[in-house]
Enzyme design. Structure first.
Site, PDB file in Angstrom:
ATOM      1  N   TYR A 119      10.096  -3.879  31.333  1.00  0.00           N
ATOM      2  CA  TYR A 119      10.734  -4.103  30.035  1.00  0.00           C
ATOM      3  C   TYR A 119      10.676  -5.577  29.616  1.00  0.00           C
ATOM      4  CZ  TYR A 119      13.057   0.367  29.045  1.00  0.00           C
ATOM      5  OH  TYR A 119      13.348   1.663  28.703  1.00  0.00           O
TER       6      TYR A 119
ATOM      7  N   LYS B 240       8.569   3.710  43.391  1.00  0.00           N
ATOM      8  CA  LYS B 240       7.203   4.245  43.381  1.00  0.00           C
ATOM      9  C   LYS B 240       6.410   3.362  44.330  1.00  0.00           C
ATOM     10  CE  LYS B 240       4.046   7.102  41.869  1.00  0.00           C
ATOM     11  NZ  LYS B 240       4.034   8.551  42.121  1.00  0.00           N
TER      12      LYS B 240
ATOM     13  N   ASP C 234       8.781  10.438  41.065  1.00  0.00           N
ATOM     14  CA  ASP C 234       8.322  11.774  40.615  1.00  0.00           C
ATOM     15  C   ASP C 234       9.104  12.865  41.332  1.00  0.00           C
ATOM     16  OD1 ASP C 234       7.046  10.797  42.905  1.00  0.00           O
ATOM     17  OD2 ASP C 234       5.057  11.573  42.392  1.00  0.00           O
TER      18      ASP C 234
ATOM     19  N   ASP D 185      15.792   4.493  32.836  1.00  0.00           N
ATOM     20  CA  ASP D 185      15.824   4.971  31.447  1.00  0.00           C
ATOM     21  C   ASP D 185      15.467   6.455  31.405  1.00  0.00           C
ATOM     22  OD1 ASP D 185      15.860   4.836  28.589  1.00  0.00           O
ATOM     23  OD2 ASP D 185      13.663   4.731  28.617  1.00  0.00           O
TER      24      ASP D 185
ATOM     25  N   ASP E 171      18.165  10.032  30.972  1.00  0.00           N
ATOM     26  CA  ASP E 171      18.072  11.059  29.927  1.00  0.00           C
ATOM     27  C   ASP E 171      17.954  12.439  30.572  1.00  0.00           C
ATOM     28  OD1 ASP E 171      18.123   9.267  27.746  1.00  0.00           O
ATOM     29  OD2 ASP E 171      16.527  10.353  26.695  1.00  0.00           O
TER      30      ASP E 171
HETATM   31  C1  LIG Z   1      16.309   1.862  22.766  1.00  0.00           C
HETATM   32  C2  LIG Z   1      15.758   1.486  24.095  1.00  0.00           C
HETATM   33  C3  LIG Z   1      15.397   0.032  24.105  1.00  0.00           C
HETATM   34  C4  LIG Z   1      16.718   1.811  25.243  1.00  0.00           C
HETATM   35  C5  LIG Z   1      16.045   1.541  26.587  1.00  0.00           C
HETATM   36  O1  LIG Z   1      14.874   1.902  26.768  1.00  0.00           O
HETATM   37  O2  LIG Z   1      16.703   0.955  27.441  1.00  0.00           O
HETATM   38  C6  LIG Z   1      17.280   3.225  25.311  1.00  0.00           C
HETATM   39  O3  LIG Z   1      16.322   4.191  25.543  1.00  0.00           O
HETATM   40  C7  LIG Z   1      18.388   3.300  26.345  1.00  0.00           C
HETATM   41  O4  LIG Z   1      18.302   4.148  27.228  1.00  0.00           O
HETATM   42  O5  LIG Z   1      19.353   2.532  26.240  1.00  0.00           O
HETATM   43 MG   LIG Z   2      16.900   5.608  27.031  1.00  0.00          MG
END
Ligand SMILES: CC(C)[C@H](C(=O)O)[C@@H](O)C(=O)O
Ligand SMILES: [Mg+2]
Ligand SMILES: NC(=O)c1ccc[n+]([C@@H]2O[C@H](COP(=O)([O-])OP(=O)(O)OC[C@H]3O[C@@H](n4cnc5c(N)ncnc54)[C@H](O)[C@@H]3O)[C@@H](O)[C@H]2O)c1
Length: 362
Positions: free
Chosen positions: A135, A190, A222, A246, A250
């Site tokens: 990042y 990884k 993975d 990240d 999710d």
């Molecule tokens: C919007 C983006 C920069 C951010 C990230 O990738 O960290 C988001 O996906 C998160 O999870 O906070």
């Molecule tokens: Mg995110």
């Protein structure tokens, strides 16, 4: 106590409004100041993170953040895109430790796309390193390839990197968090392919020796992605880098029923923190009044606990959330047959009512 309130874009404004109403219902003494961030700040000031917004965030005891972004900004040069605001806040405030707790509330077992027995009682904590990795690594950019499969072709590149102190400090955060839970850490890497993550693994192992009471295991990312949906309750604390964290957070959100349920805290070494839902600005549902505000409301509870030293107030919010779920109230993302569908505002109203009427049963 001063809270910088940065609602941002899309559903950010809708969900932060509800979190603020919940905070106000607690009868605490705090000051809030709101500022533009993301696309909204770009429209007004020509930059997604204006100096004044950054200063407000730096000077505050805590930041309550909504979300930034909209597809319409995707063609802007990268430094002006809304997402740079949240990245800039993380970097400038040194918010390296991101806590993303994935808890499946009893009432939402049916809202998840997984079988109830896999997620009933789920309570895992993803600790994502937030200011390093690919990042933020330099250099990055576009150039003409000099080697590789297509010399002379246009190419793009980013740099994945971690320094020893960056890995050490997030490893300590994870082991210390595990001590307050089930004393188990899974470090996700990884290392079989990437040198950065062999380095990560070696350092996490070294730091782990200082915590003999905490069990450490390692998993490739993975496999971790697979195990998270195969047997999520086998995890307790998961520590990983910025990009893997990240993605995995999710994925973990869906174990809780919806991404609208996953709060987060991003802390620096002075426990100053930024609190935001793990989801984004959801342009597909923005302005419709249907977004789930609970991840943001639960983020406000994390703010009270981690940065504002108000653990009882945090407990009150969390109990109120459980109470409204037990009442059968659901936004569209967590709705299932037999429950009552409500909008963003009504969900906020119900949490406020649960707090103010003191009818919480837990
Ligand atoms: C919007 C983006 C920069 C951010 C990230 O990738 O960290 C988001 O996906 C998160 O999870 O906070
Ligand atoms: Mg995110
Ligand atoms: N920290 C942040 O500000 C942040 C985080 C993630 C994405 N983003 C940005 O948000 C924009 C949209 O990204 P995306 O669509 O990939 O991710 P997203 O998280 O905004 O949405 C993904 C899906 O989840 C749904 N969703 C998200 N939050 C919800 C909620 N509270 N209630 C109900 N449903 C919800 C959305 O409707 C959408 O279908 C992009 O510009 C992205 O960069 C910002």
């Amino acid at each position: 106590m001063k809270i910088a309130v940065l609602p941002g874009d899309g559903i950010g404004t809708e969900i932060v409004a509800e979190a603020l109403r919940v905070l106000q219902a607690l009868d605490l003494t705090f000051e809030t100041e709101t500022a533009l961030v993301g696309g909204a700040a770009y429209e007004a000031h020509g930059h997604p993170l204006p100096e004044s917004t950054l200063k407000l965030a730096k000077d505050a005891d805590a930041v309550l953040f909504g979300a930034v972004g909209d597809w319409k900004y995707d063609k802007l040069e990268r430094s002006l895109r809304p997402e740079q605001a949240i990245l800039g806040l993380r970097k400038n405030l040194g918010l390296f430790a991101n806590f993303r707790p994935a808890i499946c509330y009893e009432q939402l077992v049916d809202a998840s796309s997984l079988k109830p027995e896999l997620i009933a009682g789920l309570d895992i904590l993803i600790i994502r390193e937030l200011t390093g990795d690919i990042y933020f690594g330099q250099p990055r950019g576009r150039r003409t390839a000099v080697d590789g499969h297509f010399p002379g072709a246009d190419e793009a590149f980013d740099t994945m990197r971690y320094s020893r102190p960056e890995v050490e400090r997030i490893a300590h955060v994870a082991f210390q968090a595990a001590r307050k839970r089930s004393k188990r850490v899974t470090s996700v890497d990884k290392a079989n392919v990437l040198e950065t993550f062999q380095f990560w693994k070696d350092i996490v192992t070294e730091v782990g020796k200082e915590y003999p009471d905490v069990e450490l295991d390692h998993m490739y990312v993975d496999n971790a992605a697979m195990q998270l949906v195969k047997a999520p309750k086998k995890f307790d604390v998961v520590v990983t880098g910025n990009m893997f964290g990240d993605i995995l957070s999710d994925e973990a959100a869906m174990l809780t029923g919806s991404i609208g349920m996953l709060p987060s805290a991003s802390l620096n070494s002075s426990n100053q923190g930024l609190y935001e839902p793990s989801h984004g600005s959801a342009p597909d549902i923005a302005g419709k009044g249907v977004a789930n505000p609970l991840a943001t409301i639960l983020s406000a509870a994390m703010m009270l606990r981690f940065s504002l030293n108000q653990p009882e107030a945090a407990d009150r919010i969390e109990s109120a959330v459980k109470h409204v779920l037990a009442q059968g109230l659901r936004t569209a993302d967590i709705w299932s047959a037999g429950t009552t569908k409500v909008g963003t505002r009504e969900m906020g109203d119900a949490v406020v009512a649960a707090i103010t009427k003191k009818t919480i049963t837990g």
